[in-house]
Scaffold this motif. Sequence first.
Motif, PDB file in Angstrom:
ATOM      1  N   ALA A  19      34.314  12.724 -16.581  1.00  0.00           N
ATOM      2  CA  ALA A  19      35.110  12.504 -15.359  1.00  0.00           C
ATOM      3  C   ALA A  19      34.202  12.107 -14.199  1.00  0.00           C
ATOM      4  N   LEU A  20      33.045  12.752 -14.115  1.00  0.00           N
ATOM      5  CA  LEU A  20      32.103  12.410 -13.050  1.00  0.00           C
ATOM      6  C   LEU A  20      31.533  11.012 -13.274  1.00  0.00           C
ATOM      7  N   ASP A  21      31.191  10.689 -14.518  1.00  0.00           N
ATOM      8  CA  ASP A  21      30.717   9.333 -14.853  1.00  0.00           C
ATOM      9  C   ASP A  21      31.726   8.291 -14.373  1.00  0.00           C
ATOM     10  N   LEU A  48      25.237  16.205  -5.137  1.00  0.00           N
ATOM     11  CA  LEU A  48      24.222  17.226  -4.847  1.00  0.00           C
ATOM     12  C   LEU A  48      24.805  18.627  -5.021  1.00  0.00           C
ATOM     13  N   HIS A  49      26.002  18.839  -4.506  1.00  0.00           N
ATOM     14  CA  HIS A  49      26.677  20.134  -4.619  1.00  0.00           C
ATOM     15  C   HIS A  49      26.936  20.503  -6.078  1.00  0.00           C
ATOM     16  N   ILE A  50      27.421  19.556  -6.858  1.00  0.00           N
ATOM     17  CA  ILE A  50      27.703  19.816  -8.271  1.00  0.00           C
ATOM     18  C   ILE A  50      26.423  20.236  -8.985  1.00  0.00           C
ATOM     19  N   TYR A 110      22.363  12.419  -9.358  1.00  0.00           N
ATOM     20  CA  TYR A 110      23.107  12.389 -10.608  1.00  0.00           C
ATOM     21  C   TYR A 110      22.192  12.706 -11.789  1.00  0.00           C
ATOM     22  N   GLY A 111      20.983  12.217 -11.749  1.00  0.00           N
ATOM     23  CA  GLY A 111      19.998  12.536 -12.780  1.00  0.00           C
ATOM     24  C   GLY A 111      19.703  14.025 -12.827  1.00  0.00           C
ATOM     25  N   ALA A 115      20.505  16.547 -15.976  1.00  0.00           N
ATOM     26  CA  ALA A 115      19.458  17.394 -16.560  1.00  0.00           C
ATOM     27  C   ALA A 115      19.928  18.840 -16.663  1.00  0.00           C
ATOM     28  N   VAL A 116      20.546  19.352 -15.602  1.00  0.00           N
ATOM     29  CA  VAL A 116      21.009  20.749 -15.648  1.00  0.00           C
ATOM     30  C   VAL A 116      22.212  20.883 -16.568  1.00  0.00           C
TER      31      VAL A 116
END
Length: 180
Positions: A19-21, A48-50, A110-111, A115-116
């Motif tokens: 969904a984010l993509d 950034l928040h996500i 986004y990267g 990663a997280v």
Amino acid sequence: MPDADKKEIERILEDGMGALDDALGGMDESKAALRPHPESWSVLDCVLHISLTESVLLGRLKDAKPGDSSREDRVREARFQELALNRSRRIEAPERVVPRTGSQTLSEAYGAFKAVRSETMRFVEQFDGDLRWWLTSHPLITRPVNCYEMLLLMALHPKRHAQQIAEIREQLSDPRSQIE
């Protein structure tokens, strides 16, 4: 935890990423930091928040402790899903995960999220036990949550903000919008 439940949470985590993509598709880096209104967030702020939130909540998952029995509550899980995706209900971000826009680009933010999220997926894959027996805390929920519930909220969080990103992009496309 039954394999079906593990596969389901992995699928929901992947759906959140998808969904984010989709929400970020074709986003121009130069517009990512623009805010449609002074009090609103930018697309970059959302990402950034996500990323910050995923990192904090993953840390809480890693600190979870086993309970004395399963805390499975399918009604509560359904309620969490409903509330997490309801953008008409404003949820104030805890100070710790309020984005601080600096020199970071959208692709960098986004990267960092990807990663997280990979770490979160690895946590699920490697977890040996029933996620509904293990307890942790969520900064916005007063009573303990089981790890399955936490993962459910983490999975839905990018979907919630994907909706917000779509709203921001629509507002920014209006030539009358106030852009900072």
